[in-house]
Design a protein around this motif. Structure first.
Motif, PDB file in Angstrom:
ATOM      1  N   UNK A   1      -0.641  15.929  -4.949  1.00  0.00           N
ATOM      2  CA  UNK A   1      -0.525  14.507  -3.972  1.00  0.00           C
ATOM      3  C   UNK A   1      -2.018  14.384  -3.441  1.00  0.00           C
ATOM      4  N   UNK A   2      -2.762  15.194  -3.324  1.00  0.00           N
ATOM      5  CA  UNK A   2      -4.340  15.513  -2.932  1.00  0.00           C
ATOM      6  C   UNK A   2      -4.580  14.405  -4.073  1.00  0.00           C
ATOM      7  N   UNK A   3      -4.847  14.473  -5.089  1.00  0.00           N
ATOM      8  CA  UNK A   3      -5.539  13.698  -6.178  1.00  0.00           C
ATOM      9  C   UNK A   3      -5.113  12.715  -6.441  1.00  0.00           C
ATOM     10  N   UNK A   4      -3.754  12.352  -5.922  1.00  0.00           N
ATOM     11  CA  UNK A   4      -3.929  11.134  -5.444  1.00  0.00           C
ATOM     12  C   UNK A   4      -4.252  10.184  -4.366  1.00  0.00           C
ATOM     13  N   UNK A   5      -4.509  10.707  -3.481  1.00  0.00           N
ATOM     14  CA  UNK A   5      -5.104  10.194  -2.100  1.00  0.00           C
ATOM     15  C   UNK A   5      -6.875   9.760  -2.750  1.00  0.00           C
ATOM     16  N   UNK A   6      -7.358  11.516  -3.877  1.00  0.00           N
ATOM     17  CA  UNK A   6      -9.168  11.043  -4.619  1.00  0.00           C
ATOM     18  C   UNK A   6      -8.923   8.919  -5.512  1.00  0.00           C
ATOM     19  N   UNK A   7      -7.696   9.069  -5.978  1.00  0.00           N
ATOM     20  CA  UNK A   7      -7.852   8.553  -6.885  1.00  0.00           C
ATOM     21  C   UNK A   7      -8.016   6.919  -6.695  1.00  0.00           C
ATOM     22  N   UNK A   8      -7.056   6.456  -5.086  1.00  0.00           N
ATOM     23  CA  UNK A   8      -7.057   5.413  -5.012  1.00  0.00           C
ATOM     24  C   UNK A   8      -8.149   4.903  -3.925  1.00  0.00           C
ATOM     25  N   UNK A   9      -8.205   6.126  -2.878  1.00  0.00           N
ATOM     26  CA  UNK A   9      -9.530   6.282  -2.186  1.00  0.00           C
ATOM     27  C   UNK A   9     -10.503   5.586  -2.945  1.00  0.00           C
TER      28      UNK A   9
ATOM     29  N   UNK B   1      -9.304   1.746  -4.163  1.00  0.00           N
ATOM     30  CA  UNK B   1      -7.974   0.212  -4.442  1.00  0.00           C
ATOM     31  C   UNK B   1      -6.980  -0.263  -3.055  1.00  0.00           C
ATOM     32  N   UNK B   2      -7.267   1.837  -2.348  1.00  0.00           N
ATOM     33  CA  UNK B   2      -5.964   1.488  -1.229  1.00  0.00           C
ATOM     34  C   UNK B   2      -7.283   2.144  -0.021  1.00  0.00           C
ATOM     35  N   UNK B   3      -7.183   0.434   0.894  1.00  0.00           N
ATOM     36  CA  UNK B   3      -8.131   1.212   2.649  1.00  0.00           C
ATOM     37  C   UNK B   3      -7.455   1.653   3.724  1.00  0.00           C
ATOM     38  N   UNK B   4      -8.132   2.319   4.269  1.00  0.00           N
ATOM     39  CA  UNK B   4      -7.552   2.890   5.676  1.00  0.00           C
ATOM     40  C   UNK B   4      -8.038   2.010   7.365  1.00  0.00           C
ATOM     41  N   UNK B   5      -6.033   1.266   6.972  1.00  0.00           N
ATOM     42  CA  UNK B   5      -6.339   0.939   8.278  1.00  0.00           C
ATOM     43  C   UNK B   5      -5.970   1.307   9.067  1.00  0.00           C
ATOM     44  N   UNK B   6      -5.698   0.814  10.175  1.00  0.00           N
ATOM     45  CA  UNK B   6      -4.840   1.754  11.300  1.00  0.00           C
ATOM     46  C   UNK B   6      -3.818   1.808  12.019  1.00  0.00           C
ATOM     47  N   UNK B   7      -3.062   1.165  10.692  1.00  0.00           N
ATOM     48  CA  UNK B   7      -0.833   1.100  10.343  1.00  0.00           C
ATOM     49  C   UNK B   7      -1.197   2.756   9.259  1.00  0.00           C
ATOM     50  N   UNK B   8      -1.768   1.952   8.178  1.00  0.00           N
ATOM     51  CA  UNK B   8      -1.829   3.340   7.223  1.00  0.00           C
ATOM     52  C   UNK B   8      -2.550   5.098   8.070  1.00  0.00           C
ATOM     53  N   UNK B   9      -3.906   5.184   9.073  1.00  0.00           N
ATOM     54  CA  UNK B   9      -3.764   6.277   9.428  1.00  0.00           C
ATOM     55  C   UNK B   9      -2.491   6.956  10.079  1.00  0.00           C
ATOM     56  N   UNK B  10      -1.193   5.435  10.825  1.00  0.00           N
ATOM     57  CA  UNK B  10      -1.277   6.244  11.972  1.00  0.00           C
ATOM     58  C   UNK B  10       0.239   7.051  10.862  1.00  0.00           C
ATOM     59  N   UNK B  11       0.400   6.262   9.901  1.00  0.00           N
ATOM     60  CA  UNK B  11       1.488   7.009   9.577  1.00  0.00           C
ATOM     61  C   UNK B  11       1.110   8.418   8.659  1.00  0.00           C
ATOM     62  N   UNK B  12      -0.588   8.096   8.601  1.00  0.00           N
ATOM     63  CA  UNK B  12      -0.760   9.618   7.903  1.00  0.00           C
ATOM     64  C   UNK B  12      -0.636  10.567   8.387  1.00  0.00           C
ATOM     65  N   UNK B  13      -0.928  10.419  10.009  1.00  0.00           N
ATOM     66  CA  UNK B  13      -1.060  11.343  10.880  1.00  0.00           C
ATOM     67  C   UNK B  13       0.110  11.975  11.388  1.00  0.00           C
TER      68      UNK B  13
ATOM     69  N   UNK C   1       0.751  -0.614   0.051  1.00  0.00           N
ATOM     70  CA  UNK C   1       0.195  -0.140   0.267  1.00  0.00           C
ATOM     71  C   UNK C   1       0.804   0.996   0.281  1.00  0.00           C
ATOM     72  N   UNK C   2       1.913   1.341   0.883  1.00  0.00           N
ATOM     73  CA  UNK C   2       2.695   2.214   0.624  1.00  0.00           C
ATOM     74  C   UNK C   2       3.428   2.367  -0.357  1.00  0.00           C
ATOM     75  N   UNK C   3       3.871   1.440  -1.285  1.00  0.00           N
ATOM     76  CA  UNK C   3       4.711   1.681  -2.555  1.00  0.00           C
ATOM     77  C   UNK C   3       3.335   2.459  -3.950  1.00  0.00           C
ATOM     78  N   UNK C   4       1.987   1.149  -3.443  1.00  0.00           N
ATOM     79  CA  UNK C   4       1.779   2.168  -4.529  1.00  0.00           C
ATOM     80  C   UNK C   4       0.782   3.484  -3.923  1.00  0.00           C
ATOM     81  N   UNK C   5       1.163   3.839  -2.975  1.00  0.00           N
ATOM     82  CA  UNK C   5       0.528   5.001  -3.248  1.00  0.00           C
ATOM     83  C   UNK C   5       1.719   6.256  -2.218  1.00  0.00           C
ATOM     84  N   UNK C   6       2.694   5.810  -2.739  1.00  0.00           N
ATOM     85  CA  UNK C   6       4.039   6.690  -2.821  1.00  0.00           C
ATOM     86  C   UNK C   6       4.146   7.422  -4.286  1.00  0.00           C
ATOM     87  N   UNK C   7       4.137   6.145  -5.619  1.00  0.00           N
ATOM     88  CA  UNK C   7       4.289   5.927  -6.139  1.00  0.00           C
ATOM     89  C   UNK C   7       2.773   7.193  -7.289  1.00  0.00           C
TER      90      UNK C   7
END
Length: 232
Positions: free
Chosen positions: A35-43, A49-61, A9-15
């Motif tokens: 970068x914001x547009x990428x989040x809208x597209x993947x979310x 494609x990308x589901x918000x998990x507790x680990x991903x939410x922690x990294x985002x914060x 997920x991180x690899x996909x988001x960053x790319x």
């Protein structure tokens, strides 16, 4: 926990964020917009494609924390105080204009008064971390305009906090809880007063003895930021 799913997920988001950011800069826009547009597209808004998990939410914060940390390191607090009145003027107009437009638009579309009030408040809140990064991308964060925008964003967040307290009181009991509002204002004043006193009188006693050797200066700045984040 660092799992294979999280790494993918991180690899996909960053790319995708990197690609969209490059595209935005080619169009003469801040990289953050791409970068914001990428989040809208993947979310879940579009592809999901990308589901918000507790680990991903922690990294985002954590990413938001470091964005604000870097912005604070780059800006001069004295300049923020210098432009406090222009910042307040921008904050008041920037808060009440979208609030009023959101409120009346929601009413026009058939929403209740409470629904319209919450929609108006949601539209009036600023994303200070996004603003800070965009100002840095545009290399205007150290200018007069940059300090006014950041100062206005801080004041806007305080107005949003007080307004939220008023709306929650109205929604729960049907009346304005004056005591809770005054308590929030008191805590805000206390926090900023504590911050100014510590930053002006206590921190310099430590920073005089610090340098960049072995990263001591950076570590001290990071510890101070985490302490203030916890206090906030």
């Amino acid at each position: 926990m660092l799992t294979e799913h999280l790494i993918i997920n991180l690899l996909l988001i960053l790319t995708v964020a990197w690609a969209f950011g490059k595209f935005a800069t080619r169009l003469g826009m801040p990289i953050m917009l791409g970068e914001l547009l990428a989040g809208i597209v993947l979310g879940p808004t579009l592809l999901g494609v990308v589901e918000l998990t507790p680990s991903l939410e922690f990294l985002a914060e954590l990413g938001i924390f470091f964005a604000m940390f870097y912005a604070g390191m780059e800006m001069d607090p004295k300049e923020l105080v210098k432009y406090i009145w222009p910042s307040m003027a921008v904050a008041v107009r920037g808060f009440f204009l979208p609030f009023g437009m959101g409120y009346f638009t929601c009413l026009w579309l058939g929403g209740t008064i409470f629904q319209s009030l919450f929609v108006g408040m949601g539209l009036s809140i600023t994303a200070i971390a996004v603003q800070a990064v965009i100002l840095q991308n545009m290399h205007v964060h150290k200018t007069k305009v940059g300090h006014i925008i950041i100062g206005a964003a801080i004041a806007d967040d305080i107005l949003s906090l007080v307004t939220l307290s008023i709306l929650l009181g109205l929604a729960k009991s049907g009346s304005v809880q004056v005591s809770s509002i005054l308590f929030i204002v008191f805590k805000v004043v206390l926090f900023f007063g504590f911050t100014i006193l510590i930053g002006h009188f206590v921190i310099p006693l430590f920073t005089r003895r610090l340098d960049d050797f072995e990263g001591k200066g950076f570590t001290f700045a990071l510890v101070s930021a985490l302490v203030m984040a916890g206090a906030a």
